[in-house]
Design an enzyme around this catalytic site. Structure first.
Site, PDB file in Angstrom:
ATOM      1  N   THR A   1     -78.087  25.136  32.544  1.00 41.35           N
ATOM      2  CA  THR A   1     -79.272  25.786  32.359  1.00 41.35           C
ATOM      3  C   THR A   1     -79.302  26.819  31.431  1.00 41.35           C
ATOM      4  O   THR A   1     -80.163  26.878  30.645  1.00 41.35           O
ATOM      5  CB  THR A   1     -80.092  26.162  33.687  1.00 41.35           C
ATOM      6  OG1 THR A   1     -80.109  25.283  34.629  1.00 41.35           O
ATOM      7  CG2 THR A   1     -81.389  26.971  33.438  1.00 41.35           C
TER       8      THR A   1
ATOM      9  N   ASP B   1     -75.296  18.448  31.875  1.00 42.62           N
ATOM     10  CA  ASP B   1     -76.043  19.193  33.072  1.00 42.62           C
ATOM     11  C   ASP B   1     -74.897  18.851  33.956  1.00 42.62           C
ATOM     12  O   ASP B   1     -74.132  17.887  34.292  1.00 42.62           O
ATOM     13  CB  ASP B   1     -77.146  18.154  33.378  1.00 42.62           C
ATOM     14  CG  ASP B   1     -77.996  18.986  34.859  1.00 42.62           C
ATOM     15  OD1 ASP B   1     -79.053  19.092  34.714  1.00 42.62           O
ATOM     16  OD2 ASP B   1     -77.071  19.109  35.943  1.00 42.62           O
TER      17      ASP B   1
ATOM     18  N   SER C   1     -74.502  18.529  37.063  1.00 47.97           N
ATOM     19  CA  SER C   1     -74.579  16.887  37.979  1.00 47.97           C
ATOM     20  C   SER C   1     -73.811  15.867  37.403  1.00 47.97           C
ATOM     21  O   SER C   1     -73.420  15.121  38.159  1.00 47.97           O
ATOM     22  CB  SER C   1     -75.902  16.846  38.235  1.00 47.97           C
ATOM     23  OG  SER C   1     -76.753  17.955  38.884  1.00 47.97           O
TER      24      SER C   1
ATOM     25  N   ASP D   1     -75.059  24.042  39.544  1.00 45.86           N
ATOM     26  CA  ASP D   1     -74.769  22.828  40.418  1.00 45.86           C
ATOM     27  C   ASP D   1     -73.705  22.436  41.217  1.00 45.86           C
ATOM     28  O   ASP D   1     -73.516  22.538  42.374  1.00 45.86           O
ATOM     29  CB  ASP D   1     -75.520  21.657  40.104  1.00 45.86           C
ATOM     30  CG  ASP D   1     -77.177  21.971  39.987  1.00 45.86           C
ATOM     31  OD1 ASP D   1     -77.751  22.813  40.358  1.00 45.86           O
ATOM     32  OD2 ASP D   1     -77.905  20.841  39.457  1.00 45.86           O
TER      33      ASP D   1
ATOM     34  N   THR E   1     -69.794  28.785  47.002  1.00 42.39           N
ATOM     35  CA  THR E   1     -70.497  27.591  47.510  1.00 42.39           C
ATOM     36  C   THR E   1     -71.911  27.885  46.821  1.00 42.39           C
ATOM     37  O   THR E   1     -72.192  29.183  46.992  1.00 42.39           O
ATOM     38  CB  THR E   1     -70.865  27.478  48.906  1.00 42.39           C
ATOM     39  OG1 THR E   1     -69.421  27.597  49.625  1.00 42.39           O
ATOM     40  CG2 THR E   1     -71.505  26.382  49.246  1.00 42.39           C
TER      41      THR E   1
ATOM     42  N   THR F   1     -64.943  22.623  58.445  1.00 44.26           N
ATOM     43  CA  THR F   1     -66.043  22.846  59.368  1.00 44.26           C
ATOM     44  C   THR F   1     -67.311  22.716  58.531  1.00 44.26           C
ATOM     45  O   THR F   1     -67.205  23.038  57.332  1.00 44.26           O
ATOM     46  CB  THR F   1     -66.129  24.444  59.891  1.00 44.26           C
ATOM     47  OG1 THR F   1     -67.366  24.598  60.617  1.00 44.26           O
ATOM     48  CG2 THR F   1     -66.016  25.451  58.901  1.00 44.26           C
ATOM     49  N   GLN F   2     -68.405  22.190  59.063  1.00 45.30           N
ATOM     50  CA  GLN F   2     -69.489  22.141  58.408  1.00 45.30           C
ATOM     51  C   GLN F   2     -70.337  23.553  58.285  1.00 45.30           C
ATOM     52  O   GLN F   2     -71.261  23.470  57.741  1.00 45.30           O
ATOM     53  CB  GLN F   2     -70.702  20.709  58.565  1.00 45.30           C
ATOM     54  CG  GLN F   2     -70.545  20.572  59.994  1.00 45.30           C
ATOM     55  CD  GLN F   2     -71.424  19.433  60.364  1.00 45.30           C
ATOM     56  OE1 GLN F   2     -72.676  19.474  60.580  1.00 45.30           O
ATOM     57  NE2 GLN F   2     -70.710  18.183  60.190  1.00 45.30           N
TER      58      GLN F   2
HETATM   59  N1  ASP Z   1     -78.814  21.323  37.003  1.00 41.62           N
HETATM   60  C1  ASP Z   1     -78.324  22.440  36.196  1.00 41.62           C
HETATM   61  C2  ASP Z   1     -76.593  22.107  35.998  1.00 41.62           C
HETATM   62  O1  ASP Z   1     -76.016  22.152  36.905  1.00 41.62           O
HETATM   63  C3  ASP Z   1     -78.626  23.798  36.925  1.00 41.62           C
HETATM   64  C4  ASP Z   1     -77.927  24.890  36.438  1.00 41.62           C
HETATM   65  O2  ASP Z   1     -77.374  24.793  35.326  1.00 41.62           O
HETATM   66  O3  ASP Z   1     -78.077  25.971  37.070  1.00 41.62           O
HETATM   67  O4  ASP Z   1     -76.419  21.968  35.041  1.00 41.62           O
END
Ligand code: ASP
Length: 343
Positions: free
Chosen positions: A16, A60, A62, A93, A168, A279-280
């Site tokens: 982002t 991104d 992800s 992310d 986290t 642990t979760q």
């Molecule tokens: N979807 C974005 C990413 O992880 C969110 C971020 O940058 O905070 O690349």
């Protein structure tokens, strides 16, 4: 004598922080890194020399994966001796996964590697990107007698510096997006930048940097839930080439004592697959044998992940599997803190 300015290398992977809104669709997309620097003229006021490099196609986070982790590690490796600190701009992310992975990949790291990003793009009026970026560069520039103060992989977000492999992502909206529930903050940014020196990793400076690039992805993450069925678990544990499993159990490492469940885990371990109990819960530690519901896990040879995060557990598993070793040594290594990732 004039004190030399620290040299900082800024690595832009995407996220982002460097995105813009498509004017037609309103969807956020990565854009050219050069524009990012143009948007923060304040960077020129910092007391360090900054050089930058960008992924040829920023992502991104992800879309992050071990191939990109190797790319980041190689950028650091080939510039290690020319720079005093590194700042990695990364989407939030999967930032905790990447910071954890890099901590294992960079053995004997003696310089700061600071991951940061933002919740709002740099161009937004209310952006958190500027503070995160500027302070991360300041953190990477901190020196005592011309030597870096921070010598580990960390993550800076919203006024806090954390050990990367202890973090986290806890919130998708708040500027305070990260937490380190099992380890204290390494530094806090207020009117002054306050470093908690006692909590910093103190690596052996006589050892040279070793960059580990072989990560084995033949792993699975299984989160227990009341009602998990034998067929679901069986199909996961029978995955071809499976070498390791992170088992997210309840509370202090507890699970169902149903026979089929324990037998299935036992068979899997007998086949040579490593099973790690974490642990979760977001905070706290696994303590196998504390309750009756974890005694059997200990008996059948399940490895304790203690208070490791899921993010660090996964990358530690990939890293250790990539370094061929006997089952006995694997268990010892997994249960030992290698980069300050567990207490
Ligand atoms: N979807 C974005 C990413 O992880 C969110 C971020 O940058 O905070 O690349």
């Amino acid at each position: 004598m004039i004190k030399p300015k620290p040299n900082i290398f800024l690595i832009y992977t995407g996220g982002t922080i460097g995105m813009i809104k498509d004017s037609k669709t309103g969807v956020l997309k990565a854009f050219d890194f050069k524009n990012l620097l143009k948007r923060i003229p304040e960077l020129q006021l910092l007391d360090c020399n900054i050089e930058t490099v960008s992924f040829s196609a920023p992502i991104d986070s992800s879309n992050m994966n071990p191939v990109y982790w190797v790319q980041i590690a190689e950028i650091i490796e080939s510039n290690y001796h020319n720079f005093d600190g590194f700042v990695v701009l990364h989407g939030s992310d999967t930032m905790s996964y990447s910071a954890s992975a890099l901590s294992f990949m960079l053995e004997n790291l003696a310089k700061p590697v600071v991951f940061t990003g933002s919740q709002l793009p740099i161009g937004d009026l209310r952006t958190d990107a500027k503070e995160n970026l500027i302070t991360s560069i300041q953190v990477a520039s901190l020196q005592h007698l011309n030597k870096p103060i921070i010598r580990e992989v960390c993550l800076y977000f919203e006024y806090k510096l954390y050990r990367g492999n202890r973090t986290t992502k806890i919130n998708a909206e708040h500027f305070k997006a990260f937490a380190s529930l099992n380890y204290p903050d390494l530094a806090e940014s207020g009117v002054h930048l306050k470093v908690n020196h006692d909590y910093l990793l103190k690596p052996n400076l006589k050892k040279a940097l070793i960059v580990h690039k072989h990560l084995d992805t033949n792993i699975a993450l299984v989160k227990l839930y009341p009602g998990i069925s034998e067929s679901v678990l069986k199909s996961i544990l029978n995955t071809p080439n499976l070498k390791g499993v992170i088992l997210e159990t309840y509370g202090a490492g507890n699970c169902t004592t149903e026979k089929w469940f324990i037998n299935l885990l036992k068979e899997t371990i007998t086949k040579g697959v490593h099973i790690i109990n974490i642990t979760q819960c977001s905070g706290g530690s696994v303590s196998m044998g504390h309750y009756e519901t974890s005694v059997k896990l200990k008996k059948i040879g399940v490895i304790s992940g203690k208070d490791i995060t899921t993010e660090a557990a996964i990358s530690k598993l990939m890293y250790l599997l990539g370094n061929n070793m006997s089952s006995k040594r694997f268990k010892t290594m997994y249960e030992t803190s290698l980069r300050g990732e567990m207490s």
